[in-house]
Write a protein that holds these residues in place. Sequence first.
Motif, PDB file in Angstrom:
ATOM      1  N   SER A 130      -4.926   3.798  -7.224  1.00  0.00           N
ATOM      2  CA  SER A 130      -4.861   4.921  -6.290  1.00  0.00           C
ATOM      3  C   SER A 130      -5.480   6.129  -6.980  1.00  0.00           C
ATOM      4  O   SER A 130      -5.667   6.127  -8.205  1.00  0.00           O
ATOM      5  CB  SER A 130      -3.426   5.207  -5.842  1.00  0.00           C
ATOM      6  OG  SER A 130      -2.577   5.412  -6.967  1.00  0.00           O
TER       7      SER A 130
ATOM      8  N   SER B 260     -10.192   0.162  -3.958  1.00  0.00           N
ATOM      9  CA  SER B 260      -9.610   1.492  -3.853  1.00  0.00           C
ATOM     10  C   SER B 260     -10.711   2.459  -3.454  1.00  0.00           C
ATOM     11  O   SER B 260     -11.721   2.581  -4.148  1.00  0.00           O
ATOM     12  CB  SER B 260      -8.994   1.920  -5.189  1.00  0.00           C
ATOM     13  OG  SER B 260      -8.561   3.269  -5.130  1.00  0.00           O
TER      14      SER B 260
ATOM     15  N   THR C 227       0.854  -1.189   0.000  1.00  0.00           N
ATOM     16  CA  THR C 227       0.000   0.000   0.000  1.00  0.00           C
ATOM     17  C   THR C 227       0.889   1.238   0.000  1.00  0.00           C
ATOM     18  O   THR C 227       2.060   1.191   0.378  1.00  0.00           O
ATOM     19  CB  THR C 227      -0.919   0.052   1.229  1.00  0.00           C
ATOM     20  OG1 THR C 227      -0.119   0.032   2.418  1.00  0.00           O
ATOM     21  CG2 THR C 227      -1.880  -1.135   1.249  1.00  0.00           C
TER      22      THR C 227
ATOM     23  N   THR D  43      -7.551  -5.499  -4.083  1.00  0.00           N
ATOM     24  CA  THR D  43      -8.056  -4.664  -3.010  1.00  0.00           C
ATOM     25  C   THR D  43      -8.927  -3.544  -3.556  1.00  0.00           C
ATOM     26  O   THR D  43      -8.653  -2.985  -4.612  1.00  0.00           O
ATOM     27  CB  THR D  43      -6.876  -4.062  -2.218  1.00  0.00           C
ATOM     28  OG1 THR D  43      -5.987  -5.118  -1.825  1.00  0.00           O
ATOM     29  CG2 THR D  43      -7.341  -3.329  -0.981  1.00  0.00           C
TER      30      THR D  43
ATOM     31  N   SER E 120      -4.157  -0.168   5.672  1.00  0.00           N
ATOM     32  CA  SER E 120      -4.794   0.926   4.958  1.00  0.00           C
ATOM     33  C   SER E 120      -4.894   2.071   5.958  1.00  0.00           C
ATOM     34  O   SER E 120      -5.325   1.857   7.105  1.00  0.00           O
ATOM     35  CB  SER E 120      -6.182   0.528   4.453  1.00  0.00           C
ATOM     36  OG  SER E 120      -6.815   1.630   3.813  1.00  0.00           O
TER      37      SER E 120
ATOM     38  N   SER F 202      -9.931  -1.433   2.755  1.00  0.00           N
ATOM     39  CA  SER F 202      -9.519  -0.069   2.421  1.00  0.00           C
ATOM     40  C   SER F 202     -10.348   0.884   3.257  1.00  0.00           C
ATOM     41  O   SER F 202     -11.520   0.623   3.550  1.00  0.00           O
ATOM     42  CB  SER F 202      -9.729   0.225   0.938  1.00  0.00           C
ATOM     43  OG  SER F 202      -8.870  -0.570   0.150  1.00  0.00           O
TER      44      SER F 202
END
Length: 351
Positions: free
Chosen positions: A217, A170, A8, A168, A59, A123
Amino acid sequence: MDTSSAPTTGWLVRGKDGRLTAYAPGSDGVLRWTETRPGGPQWTGPEPIPGRGVLPYLSIAQGADGYVHLVSLRRSRLADGRTGTDVVYAVQYQSGLAVRDWYPLGSPYPNDPDLAGQIGLPSAVIDAEGSLHVFVRNAGGGVCGRAQVPSGKWNKWADLKGSGGVGTVSASLTPDGLMELLVPTADHIMRWEQETPGVKFERADDIPAKAAADSLSSERTGGNRLTHFWHDAGDNTVRAWRPTSDAAPLGNGAGTGPVALLRTPVDGHDCTILAHRDAATGRPALAAYPTEDESSGVSWTLTGEPCVGAPALAIDARGRVVMAAFGTDGTLRVTRQKDESGLAMEAWSRV
């Protein structure tokens, strides 16, 4: 530090007192480094934040109040011998001070440990009212989320639907306080958005692009817009996308993990700074371009020694761009913008 889970970025955070803090997943908890004064260059750490059973993944979300929320997954042995899985979070109220104990948020499958064990890594994002939201990829490849209300209580897990997701979720916040969620699949990117703050998520049009898992991201780049970035699933180069536009390539530098992002003026020009781990050498790579002008071209510059995980970017108390990474020996490495024109960076220092 432990890098066995998905990398991350966003792990370098400036507190209300101006000091930067770096966080890294470790064995049974988190490691923390904190500047001794705003702007550095000295740091304390690594200090352990214990978390028995917490996976080596983080996160991190920070609200306007400066509080830092650390979110992860925790595994524990149940009475029947099976493994239990809980989303957990801990809060740091001030730079360098103690972190509150990890608080369990359960999972979307409270009565089925086997399904709970299939959820993705969480997240986190803080909404415009200062409430924490956590999201996970569920057992069916869709998304589930749980939200904290202003009173501090938590709503139940909500199923946002979807299927086929990998990696994962976002989660990001637009300048006007609306949350957006993205999850890659094998051949497109699923997307959810809010029409107004506080309302339920609506499924938006899919993004017709193939993104590498765990590489998404986002950054606020203009008006009420977000620009989303990822590594292409085919050649691992960076792509940038906004609604009503095609995914634009950003240079030829292939990378791994998520792209670190920072929007800040450089010589008076509004620029977006990017950093990632170079796929070929494992070294950090830095790039910058005029915000939302992807056609201007992007050149990636390798810097420092090989690193693990993903680099992070922040602005320090003196307004300088700071880039940080963890060396292959687990030590924190930091470089800061020089006091001269452009985006020239100082020599890396080992903390």
